[in-house]
Design an enzyme around this catalytic site. Structure first.
Site, PDB file in Angstrom:
ATOM      1  N   GLN A 155      15.431 -54.284  -8.022  1.00 31.60           N
ATOM      2  CA  GLN A 155      14.222 -53.629  -8.501  1.00 31.60           C
ATOM      3  C   GLN A 155      14.516 -52.502  -9.479  1.00 31.60           C
ATOM      4  O   GLN A 155      13.637 -52.106 -10.264  1.00 31.60           O
ATOM      5  CB  GLN A 155      13.398 -53.096  -7.330  1.00 31.60           C
ATOM      6  CG  GLN A 155      14.007 -51.899  -6.611  1.00 31.60           C
ATOM      7  CD  GLN A 155      13.159 -51.444  -5.428  1.00 31.60           C
ATOM      8  OE1 GLN A 155      13.041 -52.159  -4.437  1.00 31.60           O
ATOM      9  NE2 GLN A 155      12.580 -50.258  -5.538  1.00 31.60           N
ATOM     10  N   CYS A 161       9.118 -52.335  -4.408  1.00 27.10           N
ATOM     11  CA  CYS A 161       9.662 -53.048  -3.244  1.00 27.10           C
ATOM     12  C   CYS A 161       8.623 -53.933  -2.582  1.00 27.10           C
ATOM     13  O   CYS A 161       8.935 -55.017  -2.078  1.00 27.10           O
ATOM     14  CB  CYS A 161      10.245 -52.063  -2.241  1.00 27.10           C
ATOM     15  SG  CYS A 161       9.026 -50.949  -1.491  1.00 27.10           S
ATOM     16  N   HIS A 297       9.313 -48.115   2.757  1.00 26.29           N
ATOM     17  CA  HIS A 297       9.947 -49.221   2.037  1.00 26.29           C
ATOM     18  C   HIS A 297       9.522 -50.542   2.663  1.00 26.29           C
ATOM     19  O   HIS A 297       9.329 -50.619   3.874  1.00 26.29           O
ATOM     20  CB  HIS A 297      11.469 -49.068   2.120  1.00 26.29           C
ATOM     21  CG  HIS A 297      12.238 -49.854   1.119  1.00 26.29           C
ATOM     22  ND1 HIS A 297      12.232 -49.563  -0.222  1.00 26.29           N
ATOM     23  CD2 HIS A 297      13.052 -50.929   1.265  1.00 26.29           C
ATOM     24  CE1 HIS A 297      13.023 -50.417  -0.864  1.00 26.29           C
ATOM     25  NE2 HIS A 297      13.531 -51.258   0.021  1.00 26.29           N
ATOM     26  N   ASN A 323      16.874 -56.870   1.158  1.00 24.28           N
ATOM     27  CA  ASN A 323      16.411 -55.735   0.386  1.00 24.28           C
ATOM     28  C   ASN A 323      16.275 -56.143  -1.077  1.00 24.28           C
ATOM     29  O   ASN A 323      16.561 -57.292  -1.445  1.00 24.28           O
ATOM     30  CB  ASN A 323      17.387 -54.560   0.536  1.00 24.28           C
ATOM     31  CG  ASN A 323      16.732 -53.213   0.284  1.00 24.28           C
ATOM     32  OD1 ASN A 323      15.622 -53.124  -0.227  1.00 24.28           O
ATOM     33  ND2 ASN A 323      17.427 -52.143   0.638  1.00 24.28           N
TER      34      ASN A 323
END
Length: 374
Positions: A155, A161, A297, A323
């Site tokens: 990202q 996110c 997140h 992630n």
């Protein structure tokens, strides 16, 4: 009632217990012995992470890097189930990391626990017995089914996110339903989903709503990621490859068995607290905290498993979480977060149980079955 689970063959242990940390740089005692050896370590880190610094800035960055290297080395001398790493944040202070890579989820942890009784799974504890021991949607599975997880994406400094997490979940269910693993467009969500706030934050449930109302999402190839909002929506003409669609989304009740049931069926989006220094500088192993429940997140749970033998000190249950910081972070872009942690029954470690959801996609047969029941 327990969720019906697909018959799957899982070979997760081979991957999750032997996974190495991408671009990892081990810190040896000799690396910390002198300024010269620390400079050599810093130069190696810059090359490994393809980092270029201006001459004036590099001296200041080196001082930060030295402190981080010493702190990480000292932490890793302790007998913990996870290690820290000189990852992409190697020459950044915690304050700089927080400012640049801080909150990207607009979910507030207070009041987010599902209160409605109709969302509580009855008999959830008993349902644990029917769940697979290990699940890993990154692996080739049942009946030559392809992986349900694309490569880890990056990202950058865009706080998107929520979009990456939603896209990963949709890529997963689309692969499971169609046997076609396709990388989908995060950029379309950042530019076109006006219910969220692009690089300033958002939430996956809003992204699911956009995909439902918009009629689907484009592929990454048709609408590639540029790392920032473009200021306008540029959905390609529909005479190109067809978009991937979903039919709806569901929320997961806030308990561990419910999330295990959901993850056993498909990848699931979760919101969690990623604010701690230990979380951001995670380098591998099973993360056991410290962390709170500030849901800053969003990530995607793509499996779960266990380390060690039952009853041993090395026995830890964990979630496998994807992630969006690139493969340079954690275990090739993933983190294993401890599950079934005493004292965290309702919220899970780092708040992972508080706000979980997943997209729904029917097969043609599924749609026909629904129509027959109406």
């Amino acid at each position: 009632m327990a969720i019906a689970l697909p018959t799957m063959l899982f070979v997760a242990i081979a991957l999750t217990t032997t996974m190495s940390t991408a671009n990892a740089i081990d810190i040896m005692d000799k690396d910390l012995a002198s300024e010269e050896s620390l400079w050599a370590l810093y130069e190696r880190w810059c090359e490994n992470h393809v980092v270029e610094r201006e001459i004036d800035d590099k001296a200041r960055r080196f001082n930060v890097f030295k402190e981080n290297a010493r702190m990480i080395h000292e932490f890793n001398q302790h007998d913990m189930p996870y290690k820290l790493s000189l990852n992409l944040f190697g020459d950044m202070t915690d304050e700089e990391v927080n400012h640049t890579y801080g909150r990207c989820s607009n979910i507030m942890s207070s009041g987010r626990k599902r209160q409605s009784q109709d969302r509580v799974m009855q008999g959830a504890i008993a349902a644990r017995e029917g769940l697979p021991t290990d699940v890993d949607w990154r692996m080739m599975g049942y009946n030559t089914r392809p992986s349900a997880v694309t490569n880890v994406k990056r990202q950058g400094t865009c706080g998107g996110c929520w979009a990456f997490a939603a896209i990963a979940a949709v890529e997963g269910i689309n692969s499971i339903r169609t046997r076609n693993l396709t990388s989908l467009s995060v950029q379309q969500l950042l530019d076109c989903d006006k219910g969220n706030e692009g690089c300033r934050g958002g939430n996956a449930e809003g992204a699911f709503k956009y995909m439902i109302h918009n009629g689907g999402i484009e592929t990454e190839a048709e609408y590639p990621y540029v790392g920032h909002e473009q200021g306008h929506c540029s959905v390609p003409k529909k005479n190109r490859n067809p978009v991937v669609t979903i039919n709806g989304y569901k929320q997961v009740p806030p308990n561990e068995v419910a999330l295990m049931q959901a993850v056993a069926a498909q990848p699931v989006v979760v919101a969690l607290d990623a604010n701690s220094m230990a979380f951001r500088r995670y380098g591998g192993g099973v993360f056991v905290g410290p962390c709170g429940t500030d849901l800053s997140h969003e990530m995607t749970v793509v499996g779960y498993g266990t380390t060690g033998e039952q009853g041993s000190e090395k026995h830890i249950d964990y979630w496998i979480v994807k992630n969006s910081l690139g493969p340079e972070w954690g275990e090739n872009g993933y983190i294993r977060i401890a599950r079934n942690v005493s004292g965290h029954d309702e919220e899970g470690l780092c708040g992972i149980l508080i706000d979980a959801s997943y997209p729904v996609k029917f097969t043609r047969e599924g749609v026909n079955d629904i129509m027959k029941t109406k």
